[in-house]
Design an enzyme around this catalytic site. Structure first.
Site, mmCIF file in Angstrom:
data_model
loop_
_atom_site.group_PDB
_atom_site.id
_atom_site.type_symbol
_atom_site.label_atom_id
_atom_site.label_comp_id
_atom_site.label_asym_id
_atom_site.label_seq_id
_atom_site.Cartn_x
_atom_site.Cartn_y
_atom_site.Cartn_z
ATOM 1 N N CYS A 74 1.305 -12.613 -4.646
ATOM 2 C CA CYS A 74 0.532 -12.469 -5.885
ATOM 3 C C CYS A 74 1.350 -11.876 -7.033
ATOM 4 C CB CYS A 74 -0.746 -11.669 -5.645
ATOM 5 S SG CYS A 74 -0.521 -10.033 -4.924
ATOM 6 N N ASP A 269 -6.146 -14.379 -12.335
ATOM 7 C CA ASP A 269 -6.075 -13.926 -10.953
ATOM 8 C C ASP A 269 -5.338 -14.958 -10.101
ATOM 9 O OD1 ASP A 269 -6.474 -12.906 -8.441
ATOM 10 O OD2 ASP A 269 -8.647 -12.684 -8.626
ATOM 11 N N HIS A 271 -5.107 -14.977 -6.863
ATOM 12 C CA HIS A 271 -5.592 -14.970 -5.483
ATOM 13 C C HIS A 271 -6.501 -16.156 -5.171
ATOM 14 C CE1 HIS A 271 -4.423 -10.785 -6.380
ATOM 15 N NE2 HIS A 271 -4.000 -10.790 -5.131
#
Length: 384
Positions: A74, A269, A271
């Protein structure tokens, strides 16, 4: 496993709340919007940012390594996002907007540099393998400083972009160091010819005297949580015209912060696990998965982990001088606590070469990189 991932990602998108209807100004990478009257323009700006997420089924890293970065990549993806924004500013300008019907030209060259292939300049493969030299094994979690150091080293090979990357350590931006860096090699041609990524670059006369600057500033704004005294200064970073945003997040969960509204930070994000994208034989890239087409995520500013890296892009010497004035005015305004300082020359207490040497080619660079990277293991300071 794949079905579970797809369901999870679908739910993540479905649960993302719409952007709030608020009279408070919304700031995104140096641009101010009204959520009441400019919502379409605001969301178009956010969607135009390159969005790099976990991917699966790419070429094995190092030939025998991972074929997915789910669970560990990430921060590497956030590093890609902030650096991609720098290249967008460099090649197509901050006001460029994505047109999914006509993806072409320099935009595709930029995207190609980040594809999950070993010969792409800023691919997950290159970052992970360069990270080995920073003491990080492939598949190990990175902190903001490590990914910044790795990107700085990879940028040397990107002659098409011909940028100078400076990482300001010890909360101090030294103007003389940046001037020397951006003027270094100014007599050399920036024409890269045929590049390994499969596109050609032309020399840019604007780089003759000053290389465009990517400035990354790793910071620690507290111990286990951010010191409230820094919050207003952090917000101001998104208001500066040269803003590239912030990489950081929560412990072991990195995000790319691109703006704020009220007391909420706006972020992309990484993820979400998607299939790796391969360009077709005619160099066409299916690029929709590289743009976040749902409302952006938000979190309260007090929730951010104190270990971050702030980024800025200065296209010219004049742009850099303008950035310096913005930061100096902020430090003189009172109230908020400055996160870093801008000085003309290296302060005497930092000038001892046995203590600190920040020149780009310093033989002590690797030692210093690791010294300042103690946040990487858990993404928060556990002890001092």
């Amino acid at each position: 496993m794949d079905a579970a991932t797809l369901t999870y990602d679908t739910l993540r998108f479905a649960d993302t709340p719409d952007f709030p209807e608020t009279a408070e100004p919304v700031w995104v990478l140096g641009r101010k919007y009204s959520a009441l009257t400019e919502k379409e323009q605001l969301l178009n700006d956010i969607t135009s940012r390159l969005w790099f997420t976990y991917r699966r089924n790419f070429q094995a890293i190092g030939g025998t390594g991972p074929t997915s970065d789910t669970g560990w990549g990430c921060m590497l993806r956030c590093g890609q996002m902030i650096f991609a924004q720098a290249l967008i500013c460099r090649h197509v300008g901050r006001d460029w907007r994505w047109d999914k019907q006509k993806p072409k030209g320099e935009y595709l060259n930029i995207l190609t540099a980040f594809l999950d292939k070993k010969d792409s300049y800023y691919s997950i493969h290159q970052i992970a393998q360069m990270g080995v030299g920073e003491g990080k094994y492939i598949g190990q979690w990175y902190g903001p400083n490590t990914v910044a150091q790795v990107l700085r080293k990879l940028a040397v090979f990107d002659q098409w972009s011909s940028i100078a990357v400076h990482i300001a350590m010890d909360n101090t931006v030294v103007v003389d160091e940046i001037r020397r860096l951006c003027r270094a090699g100014s007599g050399e041609s920036s024409d890269a010819g045929a590049l390994s990524n499969g596109y050609t670059g032309d020399s840019d006369p604007s780089c003759a005297q000053w290389k465009p600057l990517v400035l990354l500033i790793p910071l620690r704004l507290g111990l286990s949580e951010i010191n409230e005294a820094y919050i207003e200064t952090l917000k101001h970073c998104f208001m500066v015209p040269q803003s590239l945003g912030v990489i950081g997040g929560r412990p072991n969960s990195a995000h790319y912060f691109i703006g704020y509204v009220g007391d909420e930070l706006i972020y992309l994000d990484p993820h979400t696990t998607q299939l790796s994208v391969e360009p077709s034989d005619c160099s066409f890239i299916e690029d929709e998965s590289f743009h976040c087409q749902h409302p952006p995520c938000r979190m309260h500013v007090s929730e951010i982990d104190p270990s971050i890296a702030v980024g800025f892009f200065c296209s010219s010497q004049e742009d850099f001088e303008d950035w310096c004035q913005h930061i100096k005015k902020l430090s003189l305004s009172g109230g908020a606590l400055p996160m870093f300082e801008v000085v003309d020359q290296l302060p005497l207490h930092l000038s001892n070469p046995d203590v600190l040497n920040l020149t780009p080619d310093s033989s002590d660079a690797d030692r210093l990189d690791r010294f300042f990277d103690s946040e990487d293991e858990e993404f928060e300071i556990l002890s001092l």
